[in-house]
Design an enzyme around this catalytic site. Structure first.
Site, PDB file in Angstrom:
ATOM      1  N   GLY A  67       0.833  -1.196   0.000  1.00  0.00           N
ATOM      2  CA  GLY A  67       0.000   0.000   0.000  1.00  0.00           C
ATOM      3  C   GLY A  67       0.868   1.247   0.000  1.00  0.00           C
ATOM      4  N   LYS A  68       0.206   2.386  -0.050  1.00  0.00           N
ATOM      5  CA  LYS A  68       0.966   3.641  -0.144  1.00  0.00           C
ATOM      6  C   LYS A  68       1.933   3.811   1.015  1.00  0.00           C
ATOM      7  CE  LYS A  68      -2.141   6.056  -3.030  1.00  0.00           C
ATOM      8  NZ  LYS A  68      -3.443   6.669  -3.040  1.00  0.00           N
ATOM      9  N   ARG A  69       1.500   3.416   2.176  1.00  0.00           N
ATOM     10  CA  ARG A  69       2.351   3.604   3.353  1.00  0.00           C
ATOM     11  C   ARG A  69       3.566   2.698   3.355  1.00  0.00           C
ATOM     12  NH1 ARG A  69      -1.087   3.558   8.381  1.00  0.00           N
ATOM     13  NH2 ARG A  69      -2.593   5.225   8.013  1.00  0.00           N
TER      14      ARG A  69
END
Ligand code: GLU
Length: 479
Positions: free
Chosen positions: A246-248
């Site tokens: 994911g983005k994180r």
């Protein structure tokens, strides 16, 4: 067969690791086969467009050294590479399907379709539009969505270069929308027409499209055309393997990696190994090597873990290969401005930086006040007591050792003033008098810090004149 691949991003935001990885695979395959690479902009979902995305995509690909034969700025013999500029083409195919009785306008309102969906949900059945297909079709006037009439409800079998033989049943088939009421085609329709019109031979894409493949195949049937070869790339997982990245976890804008001081060659190399492996046990490979080694057989089915430590290792490997001049070119944008003017100091620091950093972005923070190299810019105002070695906190002793160091460093010629010579000239004295007793006050005198490179390196970085001035100052503090 002439190989033609495409990278077909939707301009709905920034490019992340997954998108780039898809582009790299398609690109490597094309380069290996001397084929044609098309950059196609899939902008038919007008509501999701993000201004600036196309420029961003082009910039990101260019940063990796990826060029395209046809793209948003280079139309091909098939016309524009931007879907919103190809509406007439989709319409032509849509009308043909309608003429053959294989497409029809959706007579319902949005609310009615929604009600069908809700009923199916309440009955815990999958919603299938085809169960509500009208008995007779009106003529499509463009104001209503145009849907495919799926003629044969059957199990589809197909071959995926990576996943092997796949099949999916009837539940996956439906009368999906080809052209929306705003006149734009859906992804499902447009990409098939474009792949056909552009002569695409290989489609590289993420696994989220597998479940829709039976629908795509039913449309290929309706159009009477042959699908290209599909190569579904494995998902990129976060390091605990529980989820897709994911983005994180690092699936951020790839240009952020540029801002953090990664080298595109390193990222290119690393991303290629996310789901593909070479025959030999060699991981660090430049682009020509990757092109020559790349094969479709060695793309893996299972998820590939994104490991930032591994990426950093690759980046460091690529930094190690740089000449000093190249290193300076890369580090230029990352060294603090004030240091850029201190050319001699910087040249003396280079070796240390080369050893320490795995990304260029690590350079700046090293020079912040209180950080390891904070002393280079200026000596912070420390208390005289800090100069005293804990095990023997005598001012006289400290002053005496500093006086010796001053005298010794003064006698070294400026052009021989290196960490090695400085060390050689002081080492015996330090061994005799106690290393901590001699070297601790010297370190503090030079840096005003408890943590720093060793005093020989620190003196070398500062240069002879500045080092002597700082030692002098320390002696003054002890008086
Ligand atoms: N526009 C689609 C996306 O960005 C491309 C999928 C494909 O390559 O067919 O996900």
């Amino acid at each position: 067969m002439k190989i033609i691949t495409r990278f077909a991003p939707s301009p709905t935001g920034f490019m992340h690791i997954g998108g780039v990885r898809t582009a790299l695979f398609a690109y490597l395959w094309v380069k290996k086969n001397d084929g044609t690479f098309i950059l196609r902009i899939e902008d038919t979902d007008q509501e999701r467009l993000v201004p600036g995305s196309v420029e961003h995509i082009k910039e990101a690909l260019s940063w990796f050294g990826i060029d395209w034969n046809y793209g948003p700025d280079k139309p091909g013999p098939f016309g524009s590479c931007i879907q919103s500029e190809r509406l007439e083409i989709y319409k032509k195919y849509a009308l043909e399907l309608e003429k053959k009785g294989l497409a029809y306008p959706d007579p319902y309102t949005k609310e009615e379709v929604e009600a069908f969906r809700k009923t199916a949900e309440a009955e815990k059945k999958p919603f299938l539009y085809r169960e509500h297909r009208p008995e007779t079709f009106q003529k499509w006037d463009g104001t209503k969505p145009l849907r495919l009439k799926v003629s044969e409800i059957k199990k589809y079998k197909w071959h995926d270069i990576v996943r092997g033989d796949l099949e999916a049943g009837e539940a996956a088939l439906d009368d999906f929308v080809l052209i929306k009421s705003d006149g734009f085609p859906t992804y499902n329709f447009a990409h098939i027409i474009d792949d056909y019109e552009m002569g695409i031979t290989h489609v590289f894409r993420a696994d989220e499209f597998i479940s829709s493949t039976p629908r795509f195949l039913s449309l290929y049937d309706a159009l009477g055309i042959k699908p290209p070869l599909f190569a579904t790339l494995p998902p990129i997982l976060r390091d605990d393997r529980t989820k897709k990245l994911g983005k994180r976890d690092g699936a951020k804008d790839v240009l952020e990696y540029r801002a953090e001081g990664y080298m595109p060659e390193a990222l290119f190399n690393y991303l290629t190994l996310l789901g593909w492996h070479p025959t030999r046990d060699k991981e660090v490979m430049n682009v020509p090597e990757l092109i020559s080694e790349f094969t479709l057989e060695r793309i893996q089915k299972g998820g590939a873990v994104f490991d930032i430590e591994k990426l950093n290792w690759f980046n460091k490997e690529y930094i190690n290969k740089l000449s000093d001049v190249e290193f300076d070119q890369h580090s230029k944008n990352f060294v603090p401005e004030w240091l850029a003017d201190m050319k001699d100091e910087y040249a003396r620091l280079r070796q240390l930086l080369r050893e320490k950093v795995s990304t260029f972005g690590e350079i700046g923070p090293m020079f912040e006040r209180g950080s390891e190299l904070g002393f280079v810019r200026e000596l912070s105002d420390y208390l005289a007591d800090m100069l005293l070695w804990k095990k023997n906190p005598s001012r006289e002793e400290a002053a005496k050792h500093l006086a010796f160091a001053k005298e010794t460093l003064t006698s070294i010629d400026t052009d021989k003033f290196t960490a090695e010579t400085i060390k050689e000239s002081l080492w015996k004295y330090a061994e005799d008098k106690g290393r901590g007793d001699v070297l601790w006050p010297l370190r503090v005198a030079l840096t005003g810090q408890e943590k720093s490179p060793d005093p020989f390196m620190s003196a070398f970085i500062l240069g002879k004149v500045e080092s002597l001035a700082r030692i002098e100052k320390a002696i003054g503090k002890l008086k």
